[in-house]
Design a protein around this motif. Structure first.
Motif, PDB file in Angstrom:
ATOM      1  N   THR A  17      59.988 117.061  29.392  1.00  0.00           N
ATOM      2  CA  THR A  17      60.540 116.414  28.207  1.00  0.00           C
ATOM      3  C   THR A  17      61.989 116.854  28.078  1.00  0.00           C
ATOM      4  O   THR A  17      62.308 118.032  28.251  1.00  0.00           O
ATOM      5  N   VAL A  18      62.862 115.914  27.787  1.00  0.00           N
ATOM      6  CA  VAL A  18      64.292 116.219  27.745  1.00  0.00           C
ATOM      7  C   VAL A  18      64.911 115.714  26.451  1.00  0.00           C
ATOM      8  O   VAL A  18      64.394 114.795  25.803  1.00  0.00           O
ATOM      9  N   CYS A  19      66.019 116.340  26.100  1.00  0.00           N
ATOM     10  CA  CYS A  19      66.882 115.841  25.030  1.00  0.00           C
ATOM     11  C   CYS A  19      68.201 115.451  25.692  1.00  0.00           C
ATOM     12  O   CYS A  19      68.891 116.306  26.264  1.00  0.00           O
ATOM     13  N   HIS A  20      68.510 114.156  25.646  1.00  0.00           N
ATOM     14  CA  HIS A  20      69.728 113.671  26.302  1.00  0.00           C
ATOM     15  C   HIS A  20      70.922 113.909  25.384  1.00  0.00           C
ATOM     16  O   HIS A  20      70.907 113.498  24.215  1.00  0.00           O
ATOM     17  N   THR A  65      71.711 116.410  30.122  1.00  0.00           N
ATOM     18  CA  THR A  65      70.381 116.507  29.532  1.00  0.00           C
ATOM     19  C   THR A  65      69.891 117.942  29.578  1.00  0.00           C
ATOM     20  O   THR A  65      70.135 118.658  30.550  1.00  0.00           O
ATOM     21  N   ALA A  66      69.180 118.351  28.515  1.00  0.00           N
ATOM     22  CA  ALA A  66      68.487 119.635  28.504  1.00  0.00           C
ATOM     23  C   ALA A  66      66.996 119.356  28.647  1.00  0.00           C
ATOM     24  O   ALA A  66      66.444 118.527  27.919  1.00  0.00           O
ATOM     25  N   GLY A  67      66.346 120.030  29.606  1.00  0.00           N
ATOM     26  CA  GLY A  67      64.951 119.713  29.908  1.00  0.00           C
ATOM     27  C   GLY A  67      64.024 120.893  29.769  1.00  0.00           C
ATOM     28  O   GLY A  67      64.403 122.044  29.998  1.00  0.00           O
ATOM     29  N   MET A  68      62.775 120.614  29.382  1.00  0.00           N
ATOM     30  CA  MET A  68      61.721 121.605  29.238  1.00  0.00           C
ATOM     31  C   MET A  68      60.539 121.181  30.113  1.00  0.00           C
ATOM     32  O   MET A  68      59.912 120.156  29.852  1.00  0.00           O
ATOM     33  N   VAL A  69      60.254 121.946  31.152  1.00  0.00           N
ATOM     34  CA  VAL A  69      59.235 121.590  32.137  1.00  0.00           C
ATOM     35  C   VAL A  69      57.853 121.560  31.498  1.00  0.00           C
ATOM     36  O   VAL A  69      57.417 122.522  30.860  1.00  0.00           O
ATOM     37  N   GLY A  70      57.180 120.419  31.658  1.00  0.00           N
ATOM     38  CA  GLY A  70      55.796 120.307  31.212  1.00  0.00           C
ATOM     39  C   GLY A  70      55.608 120.055  29.737  1.00  0.00           C
ATOM     40  O   GLY A  70      54.493 119.772  29.288  1.00  0.00           O
TER      41      GLY A  70
END
Length: 444
Positions: A328-331, A419-424
């Motif tokens: 899930t990412v926040c663009h 983008t900042a992403g969080m795996v899973g």
């Protein structure tokens, strides 16, 4: 101004927290009031604020100027950049990040909250919960910030009415609970007047909870990450530097989680080669064990090809390596993120080429529904992405480690963070989607 002794500081814990909210909700004023009323402002700083306020025709000092340090911020009356402040009380030390409220600068809220243990989300009592409030709550949930404070500000402008506060607190708490926020503490305040910021309000005798500072001083926080998966991203390889130590070769970095000890069997990823720790240097001195946040140099028994970007982990607790990442990412960039987008993915100290293979869904903030296959994510969107990397990466789930379960996507042309992403991480599990994309010619 009261002073705190070195002994008192060493006995206190540290809390990292961030403020968030919509434009003009009063974040900078709250921070200024917090610093002022806790006597954490130096005399010359206060005098400078008084002079700046007087030059703008204001009778009372504008405490927001204590954090709005950029000239553009002072001229526009809004926060643009993240303002970090350090202060302490006899009970606790604090690092706070005052983040922008304007939707254009939501990316900075992600930055400020990424290392926070608590987020203060402000709401204007006259406006209630708005879209930006929901966005900030969603980001706090995504970043797994363990504590959220809802500060219902400007209660003086609604006559200190309990029912106004109760309605906002109920709506926000219900929304945050759906997001999976573990704890919400609602506090009615007036940052301008000082009600319930540091001192209890005499205008709201119906409220029996803590003030903002009291909650910040007493909320339980734990920095004990020794039980987490031990991870050391290699930042630098230290080679022989003197004739006295011609064979010295150490691997330096900051321990992201867990602990390492001499004699432990470790594996170097992504190569998968294993060896034992023969020594640990901390500040130039040998130690038997080192743990989270310490910057150390590991010495290994075997001569293994290791370079910046590799990850050293216990052999019994090695994460899987993969070239396919779903997150899930926040663009955060102005330019959209699209399917087929070629990017650089930075994970820990390693940066690799990657391509966006799919964007399965985008989160709708109003009702937390998922919009399937939006095709792209624009600035401030939160969504799911599937990424293929050119090289295998050892990634943890963000739920297990905020450090090794996160990454950023970078524009390879100009270095812009996209983008900042969080795996899973996921608010809801979208149905599996068949990959019908054509072969794009990339060899990874």
């Amino acid at each position: 101004m009261s002073t705190i002794t070195t002994e008192e500081l060493s006995a206190t814990t540290l809390l990292r927290f961030a403020t968030a909210g919509s434009v003009d909700d009063g974040k900078s004023t709250l921070v200024g009031r917090l610093l002022h009323d806790s006597k954490s402002v130096l005399t010359d700083q206060l005098e400078a604020v008084e002079r700046a306020s007087a030059s703008r025709g204001q009778e009372a000092p504008d405490l927001a100027l204590l954090t709005d340090g950029l000239r553009a911020e002072r001229e526009q009356g809004i926060t643009i950049d993240v303002a970090y402040r350090y202060f302490a009380t006899p009970r606790r030390r604090f690092i706070l990040a005052d983040t922008p409220g304007h939707v254009q600068y939501t990316r900075n809220m992600v930055t400020g909250a990424s290392t926070a243990e608590l987020t203060v989300i402000l709401v204007d009592a006259r406006n209630g919960v708005v879209e930006q409030t929901r966005r900030h709550a969603a980001i706090a949930a995504l970043l797994r910030v363990p504590h959220v404070v809802l500060a219902v500000n400007k209660m003086d402008l609604v006559g200190y009415e309990e029912k106004v506060f109760a309605a906002i607190a109920e709506e926000f708490t219900a929304y945050a609970t759906e997001l999976g926020v573990p704890e919400v503490t609602a506090i009615p305040i007036s940052a301008l007047v000082g009600d319930n910021v540091v001192d209890p309000s005499s205008h709201m005798d119906w409220y029996g909870g803590p003030t903002v500072l009291e909650h910040l001083e007493t909320v339980p926080v734990s920095h004990d990450l020794s039980h987490c998966h031990a991870r050391l991203p290699v930042q630098y390889v230290i080679r022989p530097q003197s004739a006295d130590h011609p064979d010295y070769r150490g691997y330096a970095g900051q321990i992201a989680a867990g602990s390492f000890r001499v004699g432990e069997q470790v594996t170097v990823l992504p190569s998968g080669r294993s060896t034992k720790i023969s020594g640990i240097d901390l500040l130039g001195e040998p130690v038997d064990v080192a743990w989270t946040t310490q910057s150390v140099t590991l010495l290994l028994e075997d001569d293994i090809d290791i370079s910046r970007g590799d990850l050293i982990v216990p052999s019994k607790d090695a994460p899987p390596t993969t070239q396919d990442i779903e997150a899930t990412v926040c663009h955060v960039a102005d330019a959209p993120l699209t399917v087929g987008h070629r990017v650089l993915l930075k994970h820990g100290t390693r940066t690799v080429k990657a391509i966006v293979k799919d964007i399965p869904s985008r989160l709708t903030l109003d009702d937390l529904s998922l919009h399937p296959h939006p095709g792209q994510l624009v600035a401030n969107d939160i969504g799911r992405v599937k990424i293929r990397t050119a090289e295998p990466l050892p990634v943890d789930s963000y739920a297990d480690s905020r450090r090794t379960g996160s990454f950023i996507l970078i524009d390879p042309n100009d270095g812009t963070t996209l983008t900042a992403g969080m795996v899973g991480e996921s608010f809801a599990a979208p149905e599996p989607v068949k990959d019908e994309s054509e072969d794009d010619g990339w060899d990874f």
